[in-house]
Write a protein that holds these residues in place. Structure first.
Motif, PDB file in Angstrom:
ATOM      1  N   GLN A 146     -27.230 -32.424 -90.125  1.00 53.13           N
ATOM      2  CA  GLN A 146     -27.572 -33.314 -91.235  1.00 53.13           C
ATOM      3  C   GLN A 146     -28.755 -32.777 -92.031  1.00 53.13           C
ATOM      4  N   GLY A 147     -29.787 -32.342 -91.318  1.00 50.48           N
ATOM      5  CA  GLY A 147     -30.981 -31.837 -91.981  1.00 50.48           C
ATOM      6  C   GLY A 147     -30.729 -30.561 -92.762  1.00 50.48           C
ATOM      7  N   LEU A 148     -29.925 -29.654 -92.176  1.00 53.51           N
ATOM      8  CA  LEU A 148     -29.622 -28.401 -92.862  1.00 53.51           C
ATOM      9  C   LEU A 148     -28.821 -28.645 -94.137  1.00 53.51           C
ATOM     10  N   THR A 202     -25.173 -40.899-109.935  1.00 54.20           N
ATOM     11  CA  THR A 202     -24.669 -40.199-108.750  1.00 54.20           C
ATOM     12  C   THR A 202     -25.784 -39.393-108.089  1.00 54.20           C
ATOM     13  N   LEU A 203     -26.544 -38.660-108.891  1.00 54.49           N
ATOM     14  CA  LEU A 203     -27.618 -37.826-108.349  1.00 54.49           C
ATOM     15  C   LEU A 203     -28.740 -38.678-107.752  1.00 54.49           C
ATOM     16  N   ALA A 204     -29.069 -39.787-108.418  1.00 51.12           N
ATOM     17  CA  ALA A 204     -30.106 -40.672-107.885  1.00 51.12           C
ATOM     18  C   ALA A 204     -29.650 -41.288-106.561  1.00 51.12           C
ATOM     19  N   LEU A 205     -28.371 -41.656-106.482  1.00 52.02           N
ATOM     20  CA  LEU A 205     -27.828 -42.241-105.249  1.00 52.02           C
ATOM     21  C   LEU A 205     -27.851 -41.229-104.106  1.00 52.02           C
ATOM     22  N   SER A 206     -27.518 -39.977-104.416  1.00 52.99           N
ATOM     23  CA  SER A 206     -27.529 -38.952-103.365  1.00 52.99           C
ATOM     24  C   SER A 206     -28.938 -38.724-102.847  1.00 52.99           C
ATOM     25  N   ASN A 207     -29.909 -38.708-103.749  1.00 52.73           N
ATOM     26  CA  ASN A 207     -31.302 -38.535-103.318  1.00 52.73           C
ATOM     27  C   ASN A 207     -31.757 -39.705-102.461  1.00 52.73           C
ATOM     28  N   PHE A 208     -31.368 -40.908-102.863  1.00 50.36           N
ATOM     29  CA  PHE A 208     -31.721 -42.107-102.101  1.00 50.36           C
ATOM     30  C   PHE A 208     -31.161 -42.035-100.685  1.00 50.36           C
ATOM     31  N   MET A 209     -29.915 -41.577-100.558  1.00 51.31           N
ATOM     32  CA  MET A 209     -29.284 -41.503 -99.241  1.00 51.31           C
ATOM     33  C   MET A 209     -30.021 -40.528 -98.328  1.00 51.31           C
ATOM     34  N   VAL A 210     -30.423 -39.379 -98.880  1.00 46.16           N
ATOM     35  CA  VAL A 210     -31.080 -38.364 -98.055  1.00 46.16           C
ATOM     36  C   VAL A 210     -32.451 -38.835 -97.585  1.00 46.16           C
ATOM     37  N   VAL A 211     -33.251 -39.414 -98.498  1.00 53.79           N
ATOM     38  CA  VAL A 211     -34.590 -39.857 -98.086  1.00 53.79           C
ATOM     39  C   VAL A 211     -34.494 -41.102 -97.197  1.00 53.79           C
ATOM     40  N   LEU A 212     -33.441 -41.899 -97.373  1.00 55.32           N
ATOM     41  CA  LEU A 212     -33.226 -43.046 -96.492  1.00 55.32           C
ATOM     42  C   LEU A 212     -33.062 -42.586 -95.048  1.00 55.32           C
ATOM     43  N   ASP A 213     -32.364 -41.463 -94.862  1.00 52.84           N
ATOM     44  CA  ASP A 213     -32.100 -40.978 -93.513  1.00 52.84           C
ATOM     45  C   ASP A 213     -33.331 -40.392 -92.831  1.00 52.84           C
ATOM     46  N   LEU A 214     -34.407 -40.177 -93.588  1.00 55.66           N
ATOM     47  CA  LEU A 214     -35.650 -39.732 -92.972  1.00 55.66           C
ATOM     48  C   LEU A 214     -36.256 -40.811 -92.092  1.00 55.66           C
ATOM     49  N   THR A 215     -36.041 -42.084 -92.440  1.00 55.05           N
ATOM     50  CA  THR A 215     -36.700 -43.179 -91.715  1.00 55.05           C
ATOM     51  C   THR A 215     -35.729 -44.184 -91.104  1.00 55.05           C
ATOM     52  N   TYR A 231     -34.028 -33.780 -87.240  1.00 50.73           N
ATOM     53  CA  TYR A 231     -33.630 -33.884 -88.645  1.00 50.73           C
ATOM     54  C   TYR A 231     -34.722 -33.317 -89.548  1.00 50.73           C
ATOM     55  N   ALA A 232     -35.977 -33.687 -89.259  1.00 45.59           N
ATOM     56  CA  ALA A 232     -37.090 -33.259 -90.109  1.00 45.59           C
ATOM     57  C   ALA A 232     -37.285 -31.751 -90.066  1.00 45.59           C
ATOM     58  N   VAL A 233     -37.178 -31.156 -88.877  1.00 46.26           N
ATOM     59  CA  VAL A 233     -37.383 -29.708 -88.759  1.00 46.26           C
ATOM     60  C   VAL A 233     -36.245 -28.941 -89.430  1.00 46.26           C
ATOM     61  N   ALA A 234     -35.008 -29.389 -89.230  1.00 46.16           N
ATOM     62  CA  ALA A 234     -33.869 -28.717 -89.869  1.00 46.16           C
ATOM     63  C   ALA A 234     -34.003 -28.762 -91.388  1.00 46.16           C
ATOM     64  N   GLU A 235     -34.447 -29.897 -91.901  1.00 46.27           N
ATOM     65  CA  GLU A 235     -34.660 -30.007 -93.336  1.00 46.27           C
ATOM     66  C   GLU A 235     -35.799 -29.098 -93.777  1.00 46.27           C
ATOM     67  N   ALA A 236     -36.850 -28.996 -92.939  1.00 47.63           N
ATOM     68  CA  ALA A 236     -37.986 -28.135 -93.272  1.00 47.63           C
ATOM     69  C   ALA A 236     -37.561 -26.676 -93.383  1.00 47.63           C
ATOM     70  N   ILE A 237     -36.642 -26.257 -92.530  1.00 42.88           N
ATOM     71  CA  ILE A 237     -36.168 -24.876 -92.569  1.00 42.88           C
ATOM     72  C   ILE A 237     -35.351 -24.623 -93.833  1.00 42.88           C
ATOM     73  N   CYS A 238     -34.554 -25.604 -94.220  1.00 40.29           N
ATOM     74  CA  CYS A 238     -33.602 -25.393 -95.314  1.00 40.29           C
ATOM     75  C   CYS A 238     -34.219 -25.569 -96.705  1.00 40.29           C
TER      76      CYS A 238
END
Length: 509
Positions: A116-118, A22-35, A62-69
């Motif tokens: 999404q990024g936050l 579950t945790l690996a899948l969640s990480n995959f989904m988040v980094v997938l949305d970067l590109t 998306y990238a900046v919101a993630e950078a802030i959070c």
């Protein structure tokens, strides 16, 4: 404070495996949305009636919101609990993914990408932290290897998945596909991860520091995004944004260094090894991301590629990186990491120079081969750099250092996207003007007219040829500058002393 490290004993092996997946899948989904949105920008821009330049706001927001959070993750996990933060972040990520897919205007999709990024920012570090809590020490190496594989595979699959969906379905589905994954991860976390929840600590909130962080990053990013359309510092709004960003940044630095409970711990920069390492990381990711942003757009706009094929051409870097990552992990403890980092960055720089000689005659493998070869150097840069930066700070500073490292990396990607597209666009105009000044267009048009083309058709053919050549010449210049930045980064890393301490990479995110 948290519960004892033996929290892994609270889960059965079967539950531990399911929770890990579950945790690996969640990480995959988040980094997938970067590109995933990179190759879909032309589709989204055309559907919403906006320019391609405006469409890049979908990437940078998306990238900046993630950078802030991301740098706030440590404070948030203590305040709300690691599992609770993970679940709330996943719920928010799924909700904003739905709203992104339903967006009918640029303003709405950018606002939802910020959401999404936050929400997605804490998911990547939280997935890693929770994996360390649910698996015993003798299994953590293999588990973190799996986690790293999803981190590398996500950016590789993003362009391919995004391209296929945009070509065959609709761009809206690049966001809708997150919904079933988010629902599955939330349900699994509620059932499986409750026993390993951390103790909540009521910490004071540095409201002023948080407001200053959002303020100066927001001013900087808006300046970078709209500067291309407003003649940069020839426009009073851009000048005002630049001044506000500079003032906000200076006040933020002073406040955070003097605040008793800062929202972001800047004191880690007193370590030379950490500072040189994170600046190397920022320079490298900025230069590396130049290709990820420019190549798919060039292939679709100028070379006639579909979004799926453009995504496939850019995905080979991560595919080859996956195979050599275990080797890099084993060598970290046996070699000077500065040699590994510097050599890998030079390797990536040479591959960037290779791309700087592309022409409009380039076929698929001419484009894909540098990407494939470049991937063999990526793990020898990413894995040792974590050792260098986190090995240069005190153990109690590891979490803050990891958050700051990811903050600078994400911010570098967002800034690079804006700067690269500005440079590419300006270079196209300059190259086009130079070609038009030297081109004997009348003779060419007369020759085409004699072959049966109408004068309008002949002029359009000449204009298309000039535009295509101007795009590739400007792109080659972008790659050349990116290569110089990479070579500079390879030198900067040598400012760091060789790390001697044992590094707890569990706090890295």
């Amino acid at each position: 404070m948290s519960r004892p490290a033996e929290t892994f004993s609270l889960l059965s092996p079967r539950h531990r495996l399911l929770a890990g997946l579950t945790l690996a899948l969640s990480n995959f989904m988040v980094v997938l949305d970067l590109t995933i949105a990179n190759v879909s920008v032309p589709h989204i821009a055309g559907n919403l009636g906006i320019s391609a330049d405006q469409g890049t706001w979908i990437i940078t927001s998306y990238a900046v919101a993630e950078a802030i959070c991301v740098p706030l993750t440590g404070w948030l996990s203590q305040r709300f609990g690691a599992v609770r933060l993970f679940i709330l972040g996943m719920v928010g990520f799924g909700l904003f993914s739905l709203l992104c897919g339903l967006s009918m205007s640029l303003g709405m999709i950018v606002a939802c990408r910020i959401g999404q990024g936050l929400c997605g920012g804490p998911l990547m570090p939280m997935s890693q932290t929770l994996l360390m809590r649910i698996f015993p020490p003798d299994q953590r190496g293999r588990v973190m290897g799996l986690w790293a594989m999803t981190t590398l595979l996500g950016p590789a699959m993003g362009p391919i998945v995004g391209g296929y969906i945009s070509d065959n379905w609709s761009w809206h589905w690049i966001f809708f596909i997150n919904l079933p994954i988010a629902v599955l991860c939330v349900f699994s976390a509620l059932v499986l991860l409750r026993p390993v929840e951390t103790v909540r600590v009521k910490l004071p909130i540095d409201y002023i520091g948080l407001a200053l962080l959002v303020f100066w990053i927001g001013c900087l990013q808006i300046m970078l995004d709209i500067g291309r359309d407003r003649d940069w510092f020839g426009d009073p709004l851009i000048v005002m944004l630049a001044v506000l960003a500079a003032i906000g940044f200076c006040v933020f630095i002073i406040w955070e260094l003097t605040e008793e409970h800062p929202i972001v711990d800047l004191r880690v920069f007193r370590h030379v090894g950490f500072t040189s390492g994170v600046f190397t990381l920022a320079l490298c990711f900025g230069a590396y991301f130049a290709g990820i942003v420019v190549i798919p757009q060039w292939l679709q706009i100028s070379m006639g590629y579909t979004a799926a094929w453009a995504g496939l051409a850019t995905a080979f870097t991560a595919m080859s990186a996956i195979f050599v990552a275990p080797i890099a992990g084993r060598l970290v403890s046996k070699a000077d990491v500065r040699i590994m980092i510097s050599g890998a960055v030079v390797w990536i720089g040479l591959m960037t120079l290779w791309r700087a000689h592309w022409t409009t005659d380039a076929d698929f493998w001419t484009i894909a081969l540098p990407q494939l070869v470049q991937g063999f150097g990526m793990p020898f840069f990413m894995i040792p750099l974590t050792t260098l930066t986190l090995g240069s700070v005190r153990p109690e500073e590891t979490a803050s250092a990891a958050g700051m490292q990811n903050f600078l990396r994400t911010l570098a990607v967002a800034i690079s996207t804006s700067l690269v597209l500005t440079g590419w666009g300006d270079g196209q105009r300059i190259s086009r003007n130079e070609m038009v000044g030297r081109l004997n267009a009348d003779t060419t048009i007369a020759d085409l007219t004699s072959r049966g083309f109408s004068p309008d058709q002949a002029r359009q053919m000449v204009a298309n040829l000039v535009d295509a050549q101007a795009q590739v010449v400007s792109m080659d210049h972008v790659f050349f500058i990116a290569a110089l930045v990479l070579f500079l980064a390879a030198a900067v890393v040598w400012l760091a002393p060789r790390p001697t301490g044992t590094v707890d990479r569990s706090a890295a995110h």
